[in-house]
Each structure stands twice: as C-alpha cells, then as structure tokens.
Design an enzyme around this catalytic site. Structure first.
Site, PDB file in Angstrom:
ATOM      1  N   SER A   1       0.867  -1.181   0.000  1.00  0.00           N
ATOM      2  CA  SER A   1       0.000   0.000   0.000  1.00  0.00           C
ATOM      3  C   SER A   1       0.904   1.232   0.000  1.00  0.00           C
ATOM      4  CB  SER A   1      -0.949  -0.028   1.203  1.00  0.00           C
ATOM      5  OG  SER A   1      -1.784   1.109   1.237  1.00  0.00           O
TER       6      SER A   1
ATOM      7  N   TYR B   1      -5.069   8.105  -5.972  1.00  0.00           N
ATOM      8  CA  TYR B   1      -4.021   7.284  -5.381  1.00  0.00           C
ATOM      9  C   TYR B   1      -4.396   6.858  -3.962  1.00  0.00           C
ATOM     10  CZ  TYR B   1       0.719   5.758  -4.200  1.00  0.00           C
ATOM     11  OH  TYR B   1       1.820   5.023  -3.830  1.00  0.00           O
TER      12      TYR B   1
ATOM     13  N   LYS C   1      -5.017   2.970  -2.487  1.00  0.00           N
ATOM     14  CA  LYS C   1      -4.180   2.423  -1.425  1.00  0.00           C
ATOM     15  C   LYS C   1      -4.976   2.155  -0.144  1.00  0.00           C
ATOM     16  CE  LYS C   1      -0.308   2.282  -3.718  1.00  0.00           C
ATOM     17  NZ  LYS C   1       0.358   0.993  -4.027  1.00  0.00           N
TER      18      LYS C   1
END
Length: 266
Positions: free
Chosen positions: A138, A152, A156
């Site tokens: 992650s 993003y 994650k």
C-alpha cells in the site's frame, strides 16, 4: 527452492526486493510492463546469481487474464508461488476536478485491481498446499487522505481493507497476508511524481526525506519473515496506523491551515 513472484519488479522497491531474494538463493519471477527494462534487470540478476534464477513476464497487471496467465507460466517454470509481493503501482497527482477519468481509473485499476489479479492467480494453489505468504504494498497515502491524491489514496486505502478481510479468510488455510505502508521512497516513479505534486501536498509530504528503496525492501522482507500483518515505516506512519482515529483530526487541522496559507500567498 523458494519461488518469489514480484509485480512491479523491474525498478524501485520491487527491484530492491528481487535483489534481496536472489541473494538468498530464491527463484525470482518479475512482472512489469516494459520488456526492455525487465531484460536489463534479468541480465543484472543472472550475472550475480545465475541465469536459471530469474524469470520475467511483460504484463500489465490491470489486465486480469494477462496477469493470471503470466503468473501461471512462472509457476510452470519455477514451481508454485511461495511468496507474492504486489509492488506494481502508478501515481498521478492532480486535483480531483482536473484529473481525467482515465487517469483516475488507471490508478485504481493498477494499484488496487492489479494487486487483486495477482493474488487471485496464486491464492487457490496456496490454499490447496496450506502455505504461502502474500505482501500487499500500500502506501503512507493509504493511511491518510492527501490533497491532490484522491485517486491514489483511494486505491491504497482499498488495499488495506482488502488485506484485513483476506487475512481473516486466509489464516485458517496457512496463508499469511501482510500489508505495508511505505513512505516516499527514492524510485524513478517518485522522481516523476514530484514534477506534478501540488504545492499543497508538498507542504504536507515534503517535510520528511524519502527512504532509500533498499531500506524499504529490507523492512518488507523482515516483515514477511516474521509474519507481520501491518508494516509501518518510521514513527509518523506507525502513529497513523496505530492511532489514526485519534491523531488524524489534529493532522487535518494543521494541513488545512498550511493549505490556507498557501492559498493566500500563491
């Protein structure tokens, strides 16, 4: 002989991991998109550790059928996967309203779905053998939302939730699931990212020096060896991971004030 499969293994953290495991005598399968870069890495590792220890597959992990087929070819050549590490990822900073749908989806498909595709390729075999280790990579951006990183962060954060749920399902079958949250790391992608990082994010993220890829990789390997579930880097990310609900309101208050000051003084 241990078979380690690494997605995104041609550069950055993935390449640093490949070097560590090759040094341990493992068989390494590397997946990435650019064949020429993979071939250069294969040549480097083969020179140091033997030509029979490294296999490469030019693959876009966002494509499930392509990824599953590539991993199955690796297993046919080197035997069942013992350790899977999903390093493949992309980051394209940008304000939400300015980020194209394609750019947003590309990050979700590569960072999140790409990891799922790789896990799906090895999971049934690990379950049947009642052994295996999976490390999902992650990011520190998977612990707190960051200005200019909506796609993003979403990708994650999703990996963390997936890891938590899969850990519960996999544990009775002898499969150990881990998820790690690297900080900014000295990689080619990080260099490209900085060119597009919004100034608001730079105020928040630029106060901590990036980690060397080798240091991040070493910490990941130790975590896999030790069977750790959540892997943090440095006290700031550890605090976010362990006490996020307590500390994030204060951090967000500080971030908001810092961003407001930038808005006043462009």
């Amino acid at each position: 002989m241990t078979h380690v499969i690494i997605t995104g293994g041609s550069s950055g953290i993935g390449l640093a991991l490949a070097r560590i495991y090759a040094g341990r005598g493992a068989r390494i399968s590397l997946l990435a998109r650019t064949l020429s870069v993979l071939e250069a890495v294969q040549g480097e590792l083969a020179k140091d550790h033997g030509a029979s220890t490294v296999r490469i597959e030019s693959t876009d992990v966002a494509d499930e059928s392509q990824t599953v087929a590539a991993i199955h070819r690796c297993e046919e050549a080197f035997g069942p996967c013992d350790i899977l590490i999903t390093c493949a990822g992309v980051v394209e900073p940008g304000l939400f309203e300015a980020l194209s749908s394609d750019a947003f989806d590309r990050q979700l498909q590569t960072n999140f779905s790409g990891s799922i595709h790789a896990v799906r390729a090895v999971y049934a075999g690990m379950k049947a053998r009642r052994s295996g280790r999976i490390m999902l990579v992650s990011s520190g951006a998977g612990l707190i939302g960051i200005h200019g990183y909506t796609a993003y962060c979403a990708s994650k954060f999703a990996l963390h939730g997936f890891a938590e749920a899969l850990r519960s399902e996999a544990r009775p079958h002898g499969i150990r699931i881990s998820v790690c949250f690297p900080p900014d790391t000295e990689t080619p992608q990080f260099t490209r990212e900085l060119e597009h990082r919004p100034p608001e994010a730079a105020v928040i993220m630029g106060r901590v020096a990036p980690w060397p890829a080798d240091a991040v990789a070493s910490r990941i390997v130790r975590a896999i060896d030790g069977g750790e579930f959540e892997v943090f880097f440095g006290w700031t990310l550890r605090a976010l991971g362990r006490f996020g609900s307590t500390v994030k309101p204060f951090l967000n208050w500080w971030f908001d004030r810092a961003i407001q000051r930038i808005s006043r003084h462009p």
